[in-house]
Design an enzyme around this catalytic site. Structure first.
Site, short mmCIF file in Angstrom:
data_model
loop_
_atom_site.label_atom_id
_atom_site.label_comp_id
_atom_site.label_asym_id
_atom_site.label_seq_id
_atom_site.Cartn_x
_atom_site.Cartn_y
_atom_site.Cartn_z
N THR A 215 -39.22 -67.36 33.36
CA THR A 215 -38.42 -68.08 32.36
C THR A 215 -39.25 -69.15 31.67
O THR A 215 -39.18 -69.32 30.44
CB THR A 215 -37.18 -68.71 33.02
OG1 THR A 215 -36.39 -67.68 33.64
CG2 THR A 215 -36.34 -69.46 31.99
N GLU A 239 -28.82 -66.01 33.24
CA GLU A 239 -28.85 -66.67 34.54
C GLU A 239 -28.67 -68.18 34.42
O GLU A 239 -27.90 -68.78 35.16
CB GLU A 239 -30.18 -66.37 35.24
CG GLU A 239 -30.25 -66.93 36.66
CD GLU A 239 -31.53 -66.52 37.36
OE1 GLU A 239 -31.47 -66.23 38.57
OE2 GLU A 239 -32.59 -66.51 36.71
N GLN A 362 -37.32 -58.51 36.95
CA GLN A 362 -37.74 -58.69 38.34
C GLN A 362 -38.57 -57.48 38.78
O GLN A 362 -38.39 -56.38 38.28
CB GLN A 362 -36.53 -58.81 39.26
CG GLN A 362 -35.62 -59.98 38.96
CD GLN A 362 -36.17 -61.29 39.50
OE1 GLN A 362 -37.35 -61.41 39.78
NE2 GLN A 362 -35.32 -62.29 39.62
N ARG A 381 -41.29 -49.04 39.14
CA ARG A 381 -40.65 -47.73 39.23
C ARG A 381 -39.21 -47.80 39.70
O ARG A 381 -38.38 -46.99 39.31
CB ARG A 381 -41.45 -46.81 40.15
CG ARG A 381 -42.75 -46.34 39.50
CD ARG A 381 -43.57 -45.49 40.43
NE ARG A 381 -44.83 -45.10 39.81
CZ ARG A 381 -45.84 -44.56 40.47
NH1 ARG A 381 -45.75 -44.38 41.78
NH2 ARG A 381 -46.95 -44.22 39.84
N GLU A 382 -38.89 -48.73 40.55
CA GLU A 382 -37.51 -48.83 41.03
C GLU A 382 -36.56 -49.31 39.95
O GLU A 382 -35.36 -49.27 40.12
CB GLU A 382 -37.45 -49.79 42.24
CG GLU A 382 -38.14 -49.22 43.47
CD GLU A 382 -37.98 -50.14 44.68
OE1 GLU A 382 -38.67 -49.91 45.67
OE2 GLU A 382 -37.17 -51.08 44.60
N ARG A 420 -49.47 -50.30 24.56
CA ARG A 420 -49.45 -48.95 24.00
C ARG A 420 -50.58 -48.70 23.01
O ARG A 420 -51.11 -47.60 22.93
CB ARG A 420 -48.10 -48.72 23.31
CG ARG A 420 -47.75 -47.25 23.14
CD ARG A 420 -46.42 -47.07 22.41
NE ARG A 420 -45.29 -47.63 23.11
CZ ARG A 420 -44.64 -47.04 24.11
NH1 ARG A 420 -45.07 -45.87 24.56
NH2 ARG A 420 -43.59 -47.61 24.67
#
Length: 449
Positions: A215, A239, A362, A381-382, A420
């Protein structure tokens, strides 16, 4: 029954003729028309063909006059005697080249009305078909109207010449700036050099484990763009409340210990420093929305409304991805698919609005289990397709978070893990925890400087 003449689409043949004639008489007029008009803005096929020929000539750096235009037209199709006469007489139909802006405005207005008629027809068809829920039709109708208001036609197939003209304009702007920065400066010079600035249409993911200062990093950039450059910045904080964000911005701008600001344990000088920081922050172009559980659709509506009010938006910051609302429609099987849908929608939003979006995210706990705690792309990936949709992925890593060694205190890295259209690298920075601020270590001594 309405008169059939009233059903003819709005247009002005005279204004279109005046523009085409002016383009052959004046280089200034030709450049003004190319900058403000599209081929589709012209009503007749003959005028569209003429404009396309002139556009091609300008793209190739050639002069626009009666001879070059006729030659360009005949490269594709031999002109009839009538067509040749029409082209040669266009310059005689121009009342005054000084009125080119008025002619352009008339043609743009008529073109806008024609697109609005088409949009209303499309919306009407959707309503009559009843194949979607009413709220979905309303959202789609809003998108259609927005495209019309922004002058964005449905046609997405364009000739290479259009892309080349746009690319040449960007290169020229970068050359004139002498900095090589195509986008908006973030206030971190080495990062800007690597990324060529924060570029329009990019989804820039800033990720890290809790406590890394994501942040603070985003607010450092927002302050630079909104306060120093006086550009419009929108911060969606899911948040922290707006007063908490305001406190952070004040303490960082005033170079005052954030803990002392929160506790109120301040010296007279520090009180004055905070008061001095109020004015530039108050005069900035920063807007804050602290709505919890907001979704991409609501963000889109708010951004479009603000863009109409302010004329432009230069940067959007979202803090943070995992708190965003997916709509709760139950269509996605799991959170990973929901996050994937969110990142895809945010990428589309960045491209649609033509602004860079900084999306905080996160990381999984995978890095905590490794001996080397530095994050990697696999740690994303999660969280679904973040890596796939992001144009840039930046990791924040603090050495002092994982070490009590005095030598590690304040040491941190900005890790550009994905870009990219450019290189990746790691940039050493200093973390000033008391100021909630990241600072590049003297970039003048960098090996690339």
């Amino acid at each position: 029954m309405p008169d059939i003449v009233s059903r003819i689409p709005p247009h002005s043949i005279e204004a279109e003729q005046s523009i085409l004639g002016s383009m052959m008489l004046s280089e200034h007029c030709a450049l003004s028309a190319v900058e403000k008009l599209n081929e589709e803005d012209f009503y007749t096929a003959q005028h569209r063909r003429l404009y396309a020929a002139m556009y091609d000539l300008i793209a190739m750096g050639k002069p626009v006059d009666m001879v070059t235009v006729v030659e360009r037209l005949e490269m594709k199709k031999k002109l009839t005697a009538e067509e040749l006469t029409y082209v040669t007489e266009l310059t005689q139909r121009v009342p005054s080249v000084r009125n080119i802006d008025s002619y352009i405005q008339i043609v743009k207005e008529k073109s806008l009305l024609r697109r609005m008629i088409e949009a209303c027809g499309e919306i009407s068809d959707m309503c009559f078909s009843s194949e979607e829920e009413a709220k979905d039709i309303i959202n789609r109708a809003g998108d259609i109207i927005y495209r019309v208001s922004e002058g964005k036609a449905e046609e997405t197939l364009v000739h290479l010449r259009t892309a080349l003209m746009e690319a040449h304009k960007l290169i020229s702007e970068a050359y004139k700036s002498k900095s090589g920065i195509l986008g908006i400066p973030s206030g971190f010079p080495l990062m800007d050099r690597t990324l060529s600035g924060l570029q329009a249409g990019q989804l820039i993911v800033v990720a890290g484990r809790p406590g890394m200062g994501k942040t603070s990093f985003a607010l450092n950039i927002a302050e630079n763009v909104g306060v120093r450059d006086k550009k419009t910045v929108v911060i969606f904080s899911l948040e922290m409340s707006r007063d908490q964000l305001g406190m952070r911005l004040l303490s960082a701008s005033a170079q005052t210990d954030s803990q002392k600001v929160r506790s109120g344990n301040l010296s007279p000088k520090e009180i004055n420093d905070i008061a001095d920081a109020m004015e530039p922050l108050s005069d900035s172009g920063i807007y804050i929305d602290d709505t919890s559980l907001i979704g991409a659709t609501e963000m889109q509506a708010k951004l479009r409304r603000l863009k109409r009010q302010t004329g432009e938006i230069s940067l959007v910051v979202i803090d943070y991805l995992q708190l965003m609302n997916t709509g709760g429609n139950g269509r996605n099987e799991n959170r990973q698919q929901e996050i994937s849908a969110l990142t895809r929608n945010l990428k589309i939003l960045a491209k649609d609005l033509g602004v860079p979006i900084i999306l905080l995210s996160q990381l999984s706990r995978a890095s905590e289990k490794r001996e080397n705690k530095q994050p990697m792309l696999s740690d994303l990936r999660e969280s679904g397709s973040i890596e796939q949709d992001a144009d840039v992925v930046i990791f924040l890593h603090r050495d002092d978070y994982y070490s009590d060694d005095e030598a590690a205190q304040g040491k941190a890295k900005i890790i550009i893990a994905k870009q990219r259209n450019g290189p990746t690298r790691s940039i050493d920075v200093r973390w000033r925890g008391e100021l909630t601020k990241y600072q590049e270590i003297d970039f003048a001594h960098d090996e690339e400087a």
